[in-house]
Every structure is written in structure tokens, then in C-alpha cells.
Design an enzyme around this catalytic site. Structure first.
Site, PDB file in Angstrom:
ATOM      1  N   SER A  40      69.509 108.298 -65.890  1.00 36.53           N
ATOM      2  CA  SER A  40      68.193 107.674 -65.797  1.00 36.53           C
ATOM      3  C   SER A  40      67.258 108.592 -65.034  1.00 36.53           C
ATOM      4  O   SER A  40      67.706 109.454 -64.256  1.00 36.53           O
ATOM      5  CB  SER A  40      68.303 106.333 -65.050  1.00 36.53           C
ATOM      6  OG  SER A  40      67.031 105.788 -64.764  1.00 36.53           O
TER       7      SER A  40
ATOM      8  N   TYR B  74      71.170 101.119 -58.059  1.00 41.69           N
ATOM      9  CA  TYR B  74      70.906 101.698 -59.378  1.00 41.69           C
ATOM     10  C   TYR B  74      70.625 103.194 -59.251  1.00 41.69           C
ATOM     11  O   TYR B  74      71.193 104.015 -59.977  1.00 41.69           O
ATOM     12  CB  TYR B  74      69.727 100.984 -60.038  1.00 41.69           C
ATOM     13  CG  TYR B  74      69.522 101.368 -61.484  1.00 41.69           C
ATOM     14  CD1 TYR B  74      70.315 100.819 -62.488  1.00 41.69           C
ATOM     15  CD2 TYR B  74      68.543 102.285 -61.855  1.00 41.69           C
ATOM     16  CE1 TYR B  74      70.145 101.170 -63.816  1.00 41.69           C
ATOM     17  CE2 TYR B  74      68.369 102.644 -63.184  1.00 41.69           C
ATOM     18  CZ  TYR B  74      69.167 102.082 -64.156  1.00 41.69           C
ATOM     19  OH  TYR B  74      68.995 102.442 -65.481  1.00 41.69           O
TER      20      TYR B  74
END
Length: 251
Positions: free
Chosen positions: A143, A156
Site C-alpha cells: 500500500s 495498517y
């Protein structure tokens, strides 16, 4: 894309980027194992692939459980005889966005278990099979949050930075073994994770688009194209890389 007849696992492929990736592989005549924690979602994608003339099977698997990842790899090899590609896409976000000091233990543990440990489990077992058969290809879904700071999103961000690091380390380890390992780093992409964020903070929509030079979110299909390209025989000299697809956000 040179992926015809390759045996491909895509984890978390019941929706979003994973579903788009599974369909894109099938479109290019790969044989796809649609893996998801939800049987109904996985079977739906399999049915759509078959309706379009592709080949796929559904295998239910929670990547945070080592024995279920073992079963996923075993089912793939027993069905098709080998494993050419695994796309480690399964991932979750935290239940609540919070600063580090207020971050819950539950959100830390659950996100790390899926996004980081799950990728490790899948890489570990896939690599063992790929060594046996003389080669293979791994594409990890990281990501933009694994390349730059992500506010109120510690687990995350930590998990995706870890995926980038694991990708590079393993790529170096297996570079002489005919195994390539790369990652893609999507920016803000239309997906269940983004939908979840915007459902909690609708005001974030315009703010997020304002920091994307292209002024729009990415499409799951656009990420899928990059994944299939990295997994194909068109990219034989690429390993240990992170491909960022973010509409220019990182600029």
C-alpha cells in the site's frame, strides 16, 4: 500478458482488488484459485469467471491461520500439480482510526495477524512448493501506507511497511532460484476498505481526492493489470520491486 495456463492463487479475492485480479488472470487464460474467508463471495467470483469462459475453483482460507494456508496450498497442488503464482492480497483495516497512544490492542493484533503474519504464512509455504518445482512468482499487495506516514492507522501502516520489507528480503534470498517476488503499492483505490473509511468519515471523500493529483480514486481493475503484468513472463528481470499506483499521490 504471458500467464496462459499458469496456476494462480489470489487470496482475499472475494471482492475488491482481489476479485478484479482473479478475473484479470482468468481473462488471460490462467487457472485461478479464488481464496477468501467467505465461501459465498469466493464462489460468486468463480461463477463469474466460468461464465466468461475462464477456469477457477474456490478455496476457503483465513490467511491468519497457518493450517488453513497449508490446506490452501495442498488443495492447489493436489488439483493442478503445481503453484506458479500466489498473489497475497488478503487484508483488513482497523475497526477504529486512532492515534498511537489510543490505539486498541484488538485493532493492532487483528490487522497484524492478517496483513503481516498472513503474508508471511503464504510466502513461507508457497516458497517451499516453488523450490520443489523449480520456480514461481509471488506478488504481494502492499500500500501507499507502506511507503509513507498514515495518520491514525498504525497497525495498517506497520503491516504494509512490513510487506514491502518482506518482499525485498525474500526476493534477494530467492533471486537465484527462478523465483521472483514483487509488490504493488496502491494508493486510494475503490474497495471495501475505502468504503469502510468513507462510511465512518464521509467528509474524507473530498479531502482524499484533493491530495491525489489525478483527482480520482484508483480502480481495482487498474491495480489488477499491474499485478498480472508482474506475475507474467513479460517481466522476467524484475524482482524485489514495489510498483506504486497512486495517481501521483506520493509526489
Amino acid at each position: 500478458m504471458e500467464v496462459k495456463d499458469k496456476i494462480v492463487i489470489v487470496t482475499g479475492s472475494g471482492s475488491g482488488i482481489g476479485a478484479a485480479t482473479a478475473k484479470h488472470f482468468a481473462k488471460h487464460q490462467a487457472k485461478v484459485i479464488v481464496s477468501d474467508i467467505r465461501e459465498d463471495k469466493a464462489q460468486k467470483i468463480v461463477d463469474e469467471i466460468k461464465a466468461d469462459g475462464g477456469e477457477a475453483i474456490a478455496v476457503i482460507s483465513n490467511v491468519a491461520k497457518f493450517d488453513e494456508v497449508e490446506q490452501l496450498i495442498e488443495k492447489t497442488v493436489s488439483t493442478y500439480g503445481q503453484l506458479d503464482v500466489i498473489v497475497n492480497n488478503a487484508g483488513i483495516g482497523p475497526s477504529n482510526m486512532a492515534k498511537t497512544g489510543e490505539y486498541t490492542l484488538e485493532d493492532w493484533d487483528s490487522v497484524i495477524a492478517v496483513n503481516q503474519t498472513g503474508v508471511f504464512y503464504c510466502m513461507k509455504l508457497a516458497l517451499q512448493q516453488m523450490i520443489k518445482q523449480g520456480g514461481g512468482n509471488i506478488v504481494n499487495i502492499a500500500s501507499l501506507a507502506g511507503l509513507k506516514a498514515s495518520l491514525n492507522n498504525l497497525s495498517y501502516s506497520a503491516s504494509k511497511f512490513a510487506v514491502v520489507g518482506m518482499t525485498k528480503s525474500a526476493a534477494l534470498e530467492y533471486a537465484t532460484k527462478n523465483i521472483r517476488i514483487n509488490a504493488v503499492c496502491p494508493g486510494y483505490t475503490e474497495s471495501a476498505l475505502l468504503d469502510k473509511l468513507l462510511s465512518v468519515r464521509p467528509d474524507m471523500d473530498q479531502m482524499l481526492k484533493s491530495v491525489i493529483p489525478m483527482k480520482r480514486y484508483g480502480l481495482a481493475e487498474e491495480i489488477a493489470e499491474a499485478v498480472v503484468w508482474l506475475a507474467s513472463d513479460n517481466t522476467k528481470f524484475i524482482t524485489g520491486q514495489t510498483i506504486t499506483l497512486d495517481g501521483g499521490t506520493s509526489l
